[in-house]
Every structure is written in structure tokens, then in C-alpha cells.
Design a protein around this motif. Structure first.
Motif, mmCIF file in Angstrom:
data_model
loop_
_atom_site.group_PDB
_atom_site.id
_atom_site.type_symbol
_atom_site.label_atom_id
_atom_site.label_comp_id
_atom_site.label_asym_id
_atom_site.label_seq_id
_atom_site.Cartn_x
_atom_site.Cartn_y
_atom_site.Cartn_z
ATOM 1 N N TYR A 78 0.840 -1.199 0.000
ATOM 2 C CA TYR A 78 0.000 0.000 0.000
ATOM 3 C C TYR A 78 0.873 1.246 0.000
ATOM 4 O O TYR A 78 1.784 1.377 0.806
ATOM 5 C CB TYR A 78 -0.903 -0.038 1.238
ATOM 6 N N PRO A 80 0.193 4.981 0.660
ATOM 7 C CA PRO A 80 -0.814 5.972 1.061
ATOM 8 C C PRO A 80 -0.598 7.298 0.326
ATOM 9 O O PRO A 80 0.425 7.495 -0.338
ATOM 10 C CB PRO A 80 -0.586 6.136 2.551
ATOM 11 N N PRO A 84 4.333 7.161 3.941
ATOM 12 C CA PRO A 84 4.600 7.062 5.378
ATOM 13 C C PRO A 84 6.083 6.844 5.642
ATOM 14 O O PRO A 84 6.547 5.718 5.692
ATOM 15 C CB PRO A 84 3.786 5.839 5.799
ATOM 16 N N LEU A 85 6.826 7.916 5.802
ATOM 17 C CA LEU A 85 8.280 7.801 5.905
ATOM 18 C C LEU A 85 8.774 8.243 7.270
ATOM 19 O O LEU A 85 8.204 9.119 7.898
ATOM 20 C CB LEU A 85 8.934 8.671 4.837
ATOM 21 N N TYR A 86 9.866 7.606 7.687
ATOM 22 C CA TYR A 86 10.551 8.045 8.911
ATOM 23 C C TYR A 86 11.705 8.919 8.481
ATOM 24 O O TYR A 86 12.682 8.438 7.912
ATOM 25 C CB TYR A 86 11.045 6.852 9.703
ATOM 26 N N GLU A 93 17.804 1.776 5.600
ATOM 27 C CA GLU A 93 17.294 1.421 6.941
ATOM 28 C C GLU A 93 15.779 1.381 6.964
ATOM 29 O O GLU A 93 15.166 0.501 7.573
ATOM 30 C CB GLU A 93 17.774 2.448 7.977
ATOM 31 N N TYR A 94 15.201 2.369 6.279
ATOM 32 C CA TYR A 94 13.749 2.430 6.227
ATOM 33 C C TYR A 94 13.179 1.176 5.561
ATOM 34 O O TYR A 94 12.282 0.521 6.099
ATOM 35 C CB TYR A 94 13.317 3.689 5.461
ATOM 36 N N ASP A 96 14.626 -1.615 5.197
ATOM 37 C CA ASP A 96 14.962 -2.772 6.028
ATOM 38 C C ASP A 96 13.908 -2.961 7.114
ATOM 39 O O ASP A 96 13.447 -4.073 7.378
ATOM 40 C CB ASP A 96 16.345 -2.559 6.656
ATOM 41 N N PHE A 97 13.502 -1.832 7.725
ATOM 42 C CA PHE A 97 12.451 -1.902 8.740
ATOM 43 C C PHE A 97 11.150 -2.431 8.129
ATOM 44 O O PHE A 97 10.505 -3.321 8.679
ATOM 45 C CB PHE A 97 12.238 -0.516 9.357
ATOM 46 N N VAL A 98 10.800 -1.889 6.969
ATOM 47 C CA VAL A 98 9.565 -2.334 6.316
ATOM 48 C C VAL A 98 9.644 -3.831 5.997
ATOM 49 O O VAL A 98 8.679 -4.573 6.201
ATOM 50 C CB VAL A 98 9.286 -1.508 5.037
ATOM 51 N N LYS A 100 11.300 -6.051 7.566
ATOM 52 C CA LYS A 100 11.150 -6.815 8.810
ATOM 53 C C LYS A 100 9.692 -6.901 9.235
ATOM 54 O O LYS A 100 9.209 -7.972 9.599
ATOM 55 C CB LYS A 100 11.968 -6.158 9.926
ATOM 56 N N ILE A 101 8.991 -5.760 9.186
ATOM 57 C CA ILE A 101 7.604 -5.826 9.657
ATOM 58 C C ILE A 101 6.701 -6.524 8.650
ATOM 59 O O ILE A 101 5.628 -6.986 8.996
ATOM 60 C CB ILE A 101 7.020 -4.447 10.056
ATOM 61 N N LYS A 102 7.162 -6.611 7.396
ATOM 62 C CA LYS A 102 6.384 -7.395 6.445
ATOM 63 C C LYS A 102 6.690 -8.877 6.587
ATOM 64 O O LYS A 102 6.108 -9.704 5.883
ATOM 65 C CB LYS A 102 6.688 -6.939 5.014
ATOM 66 N N GLN A 145 8.603 1.027 -0.802
ATOM 67 C CA GLN A 145 8.053 0.378 0.390
ATOM 68 C C GLN A 145 6.870 -0.511 0.017
ATOM 69 O O GLN A 145 6.749 -1.648 0.479
ATOM 70 C CB GLN A 145 7.676 1.481 1.388
ATOM 71 N N LYS B 3 8.907 -9.240 14.882
ATOM 72 C CA LYS B 3 8.360 -7.956 14.465
ATOM 73 C C LYS B 3 8.397 -6.953 15.610
ATOM 74 O O LYS B 3 8.621 -5.768 15.396
ATOM 75 C CB LYS B 3 6.940 -8.146 13.942
ATOM 76 N N GLY B 101 1.817 10.373 9.905
ATOM 77 C CA GLY B 101 1.077 9.453 9.044
ATOM 78 C C GLY B 101 1.716 8.094 8.900
ATOM 79 O O GLY B 101 1.243 7.266 8.129
ATOM 80 N N THR B 102 2.805 7.851 9.629
ATOM 81 C CA THR B 102 3.446 6.541 9.500
ATOM 82 C C THR B 102 2.624 5.438 10.156
ATOM 83 O O THR B 102 2.910 4.269 9.933
ATOM 84 C CB THR B 102 4.858 6.554 10.111
ATOM 85 N N PRO B 110 1.541 -6.468 8.037
ATOM 86 C CA PRO B 110 1.088 -7.499 8.992
ATOM 87 C C PRO B 110 1.751 -7.392 10.369
ATOM 88 O O PRO B 110 2.473 -8.271 10.808
ATOM 89 C CB PRO B 110 1.460 -8.808 8.286
#
Lengths: 312, 260
Positions: A78, A80, A84-86, A93-94, A96-98, A100-102, A145, B3, B101-102, B110
Motif C-alpha cells: 500500500y 498511502p 509514510p516515511l521516517y 534502513e527504512y 529494512d524496517f519495512v 522486517k515488519i512485512k 516500500q 516484528k 502518518g506513518t 502485517p
């Protein structure tokens, strides 16, 4: 692949979407077209399980948005409206984080990130801090992302906003290439974008689906009600009689142009009669200064689509 | 689990990539250092005066207990500074994600709400631990030049750590309610201060209520730790407190998700 049934969503008292239903086949690219605040983003937020609808339901890849949001989230990428960025992480790194959470497993992560970086053309900036990037690059990081882990379904909210013309073409090419083995929904308020990329279009206005068609049919429908603009010098009465003589003319307006004897006629015709019009006007001894067609702006298209009798 | 770890790592990066972390650590260390200097000076002065007195009256000098007279009040001080500083740590934990908005990324990948909330909570605790590290030097000085007991120092740190975790769980909850970091900071501070002073109200209320208020008071449970007593009763209190704070955050995130 995606099945949307009578989605309705209220924000407090305000109705955002009402009875939105459509379907997307596997491998199809569907465009959600509509003016700002039409409910495109709301529909997408519901389909990505960011928030639930007030009523109605949807199935994404066979999973229900109410009961199996986790499965849907695993399968969809998705982007948006605002990526949605840090801003204090760098691009790598960003991502990499995505990753990991995926839930991309560690051995495959590096490759997955590299692929996403390549697709979104982020190679040159991968060590740069996200916050220091330009708007276009930020948009591409957001896209990277969404593409990460190669999701089957992509939901892209105005993917080409903020990009320069060359990048827009690149991204459209990319989206076209991704269609086929990916199912894509993208929203936009740019008509040509839909024509170029999407297989089918759903037009949303004020929260309701007003039309659903292929871009070809849609354009044809709109072309039929194109306006022809004429600027004629000479006797206005004669001129208007000449124009009225054509049976194809459906609607006629005229307005005198300041400080001259020219009159501007705006007419709607069922078919293109410009060549005959020009001949007729010249034979009558009138001076033809201008003859052109004018396509409708998006707002007018919506007017046409929302008022039934005007749709040709 | 993986996670949660990813969220945790991301939060830690956020802390240390932004200047706020260093300002907060510097301010905490500076204030803690000044207090340490003042406490140490007054302790040394008292001991010195006693030595002179004992020489004049030819009596045995009093044995000054460094644990009781310096370390214990010093832990109280660290707790007080934590009360002021921790809201600055917790304020951005959730509010910033909402503002930028993050949250859309977090809620459409997930990740479970538990992953997000726990990752953030533990990141806050980790940061607090890093913040306490410079104070080890102050304690080290006491061990080099004096002979304090180990036990109360360790239990004091444990107490401080638990107290900080409780503040963080409360602050995280407040941060999850708003997208404004300033509101989150003030709210977090207000909540912590309220729980701190609630014990005072116990003095002026009936026996039933006063027991409840005394139990609720976040600092009453810290007292024993600072004295060198580790009581499971207090461990239990802080454990319940943190669990409750995290649970509320969890619920607020879920409910806001459904309402938005």
C-alpha cells in the motif's frame, strides 16, 4: 481477486463513501478516478484494512476484511496518499524496517530490498536520510516500500503525485509492467493517467460510484459530447442560422467578443461536423477566425456523469 | 516476536538519530550530577564536622552510614528527575507516528497492535536504562573512595528501573491518545505527578480510602527499594502497573483504529 460490496463509511456525521461496489480481476489494473474528497482514499484505506467500513464488506484475494485482516495485509502493498516515511532513517534502513515488519525472513531480506530499490529507482539515494530527499524521491521511497516483498496486490493512492514528467512516465511504465501478475488499484484525478495505465476505471464522485467502464469506452462517451468553439466575424444572426441549419447541433451558446464585431459560438454536436461547418460559414461570406474543439475539464466530466440525460 | 524486535530497533534508532536523545541524557546527567555533588558535599561536611567534634571531646567518631545518608536520598532524587524527564522520552513514541502518518504503514503491514505497543514500550525502557548509565559513574566514585554496601545500590537501581518503566507505560498511553507531542508530554507528566502525590491525599482521608491511595501511590512502592529491600509486593505493583499501562495503550490504539 478483489470484491467490494456496498461499502459505506461515515466520519462522524459526514458520509465519505456510500454503497461503493466493484470488482477487480486477477492481473487487472483498476483506476479509481474522482475529484478530491470523492472517497478514493477512504475506499483504499478500507481495502488495506487500515480502518473498517461503517457497513458493507470486501474480500481481497478471498480473505474477508473483517475476519482476516492479517492475511490481507501480508498480500498487499500500500502506498498511502502521503508516503509514510521516517525522516531520520536512511532509505536502506527504512526499507529494512519495512521488510522486517512485512515478515521477510532474514536471508532473503537483502535481496528483497535491492529489488525494491531497483524497481523504484532509488539506487543513488539509498544511503541518504529520507528527510533530506526531494518530494519526488520521497514518493519513490513510498513506492519502494509498497513494492517490497513483491506483494500480489498493490494499492497505490495517487502514485505519480510530486514526480517530474520523466519520472511519471517511468512509474506508469512500471505500473503497466507490474500488471498481469499483480492486481493493482490506483487512484488518481488525472484522466490521461487512467487512459494510459488502467484496464478499467471506476469513477467515484461524492462517495458514490458514478461510472465503471474501460478507459476506451469512457473516452468515447466523453468525446461525443465535446464542444466546438467558433469565432466568427460578420452578421451574427446569419451565422447562428447557418449553425442551426445542422441537425447534429444539440446545444448552442453565443457571446459577443468585446471591442469587435466577432461572436464566439459554443456548440455541442453529436458527431464531428467541423469541416462542413467551416465550408458553410465561408460560403455565406462570413469570416471564420477560429474553429477548435474543447475537451471538458474533469469537473465538467463529472457533471456529465452525474447528470444522466447529458451522457451521450 | 521478530516484528516486535523490529519496532523496538526502529524506535531505538529514532531516539539516537535525533538530537532530543542527547539533550535529554545530557540534562538528566547534569541535574543528577549537581544533586550528587550537593549530597556528597553535605555528607562529607557532616562527617568532617563530626570528626572535629570527636577530636575535641576525645570520643569515638560516629560511624556515618553512606547508604542511609547519601545513597538512599540520592535515589529519591533520581526518581524525581525521572518524573520530569521521562515524559520527554515518551511523548513522541506514539504521537509522532500519528502526526507524520506513518501509522498507516504500521497498520497496513502485517503487524499486530501488540507488536507495535510492546516494541515501543521496551524501547522506552531501554532508553531509560541508557539514561541511567552515567549515574553509575557517580556510584562508582562512592565505591572507590568509600565502602557502601552493594545490596541497597542494586536494589535502588532496580526500583528506579521499575518506577521508570511504570512512568513509561503511562506516558506511552497518553502519547497514543494524541498526535500532539506537547500534549503528550504534559499529559504524561501530569499523570505521573498525580500518581506520585496521590499518597499525600491518604493523610487526609478515611481509613478505607487512605489504604487504597497509599497503595496507588507510585512512589510509596519505591521507598523499600531505595532502602535495600526487595519486596515481591512492590515488584507485583510495578508489574501490574506496567501491564495495565500497556494494556490501556493497546486498547486505545485498537479503539482509535476503529473510530478514525
Amino acid at each position: 481477486m478483489i470484491e467490494v460490496r456496498e461499502l459505506t463509511r461515515y466520519y462522524g456525521e459526514k458520509r465519505a463513501i456510500h454503497n461503493v461496489s466493484f470488482e477487480v480481476q486477477k492481473g487487472e489494473i483498476l483506476g479509481l478516478l474522482g475529484p478530491n474528497a470523492a472517497g478514493k482514499t477512504t475506499t483504499m484505506k478500507i481495502l488495506t484494512c487500515y480502518m473498517p467500513p461503517t457497513s458493507g464488506g470486501a474480500k481481497v484475494a478471498g480473505f474477508d476484511i473483517w475476519d482476516q485482516p492479517m492475511e490481507i495485509k501480508t498480500l498487499t502493498g500500500y502506498l498511502p496518499e502521503n508516503p509514510p516515511l521516517y525522516s531520520d532513517l536512511n532509505v536502506w534502513e527504512y526499507l529494512d524496517f519495512v521488510a522486517k515488519i512485512k515478515g521477510v525472513p532474514a536471508p532473503k531480506r537483502k535481496e528483497a530490498i535491492s529489488v525494491a530499490i531497483e524497481k523504484a529507482a532509488l539506487g543513488d539515494v539509498q544511503k541518504q536520510v529520507v528527510g533530506s530527499l526531494s518530494k519526488g524521491f520521497k514518493q519513490r521511497v513510498g513506492l519502494g516500500q509498497a513494492l517490497l516483498n513483491d506483494p500480489q496486490i498493490l494499492i497505490l493512492d495517487e502514485p505519480t503525485v510530486g514526480l517530474d514528467p520523466r519520472q511519471i512516465i517511468e512509474i506508469r511504465e512500471l505500473i503497466k509492467k507490474l500488471g498481469g501478475d499483480h492486481t493493482i488499484i490506483l487512484s488518481t484525478h488525472i484522466l490521461p493517467e487512467v487512459e494510459m495505465t488502467c484496464g478499467r476505471v471506476v469513477i467515484i464522485n461524492e462517495g458514490e460510484v458514478v461510472a465503471e467502464d474501460t478507459p476506451g469506452n469512457l473516452t468515447r462517451r466523453l468525446k461525443g459530447s465535446e464542444r466546438t468553439v467558433l469565432e466568427i466575424g460578420g452578421d451574427a444572426k446569419v451565422a447562428s442560422e447557418v449553425i442551426k441549419g445542422f441537425s447534429e447541433v444539440q446545444k448552442l451558446d453565443h457571446r459577443k467578443i468585446d471591442k469587435s464585431d466577432h461572436v464566439r459560438f459554443t456548440l455541442e454536436t453529436s458527431t464531428d461536423i467541423r469541416h462542413d461547418l467551416a465550408k458553410a460559414i465561408i460560403t455565406k461570406g462570413l469570416n471564420l477566425y477560429e474553429l477548435r474543439t474543447e475537451s471538458y475539464s474533469l469537473e465538467e466530466i463529472f457533471l456529465h456523469l452525474t447528470t444522466k440525460e447529458e451522457v451521450a | 516476536m521478530k516484528k516486535t524486535l523490529a519496532v523496538f530497533q526502529k524506535e531505538i534508532k529514532h531516539f539516537f538519530y535525533s538530537p532530543i536523545a542527547y539533550i535529554v541524557i545530557a540534562a538528566f546527567t547534569l541535574i543528577a550530577g549537581i544533586f550528587f555533588y550537593l549530597y556528597l558535599s553535605s555528607f562529607v561536611e557532616a562527617a568532617f564536622m563530626d570528626m572535629i567534634r570527636s577530636q575535641q571531646f576525645r570520643s569515638q567518631p560516629q560511624r556515618f552510614n553512606i547508604n542511609l545518608q547519601l545513597i538512599r536520598p540520592y535515589f529519591w532524587n533520581l526518581a524525581l528527575i525521572s518524573l520530569f524527564v521521562l515524559p520527554l522520552v515518551t511523548m513522541r513514541l506514539y504521537a509522532e507516528e500519528k502526526r507524520s502518518g506513518t501509522v498507516e504503514l504500521l497498520y497496513t503491514t502485517p503487524l499486530s497492535v501488540g507488536n507495535i505497543v510492546l516494541g515501543k514500550f521496551f524501547a522506552g525502557i531501554f532508553f531509560y536504562f541508557v539514561m541511567l548509565i552515567p549515574t553509575f559513574i557517580f556510584m562508582g566514585i562512592l565505591f572507590i573512595y568509600g565502602d557502601p554496601e552493594w545490596g541497597p545500590v542494586l536494589s535502588g537501581y532496580l526500583g528506579l528501573f521499575l518506577l521508570g518503566s511504570a512512568f513509561i507505560s503511562g506516558g506511552l498511553f497518553i502519547s497514543s491518545l494524541t498526535e500532539n507531542q506537547i500534549i503528550a508530554a504534559i499529559g504524561g507528566f501530569g499523570l505521573s505527578l498525580l500518581l506520585w502525590v496521590i499518597g499525600w491525599a491518604a493523610n487526609y482521608s478515611g481509613p478505607g480510602l487512605s489504604a487504597v491511595l497509599n497503595y496507588l501511590s507510585i512512589i510509596n512502592h519505591f521507598e523499600d527499594f531505595a532502602q535495600g529491600v526487595i519486596d515481591t509486593k512492590h515488584l507485583f505493583y510495578y508489574f501490574i502497573f506496567c501491564t495495565f499501562g500497556v494494556y490501556l495503550t493497546f486498547k486505545s490504539v485498537e479503539s482509535i483504529k476503529w473510530r478514525s
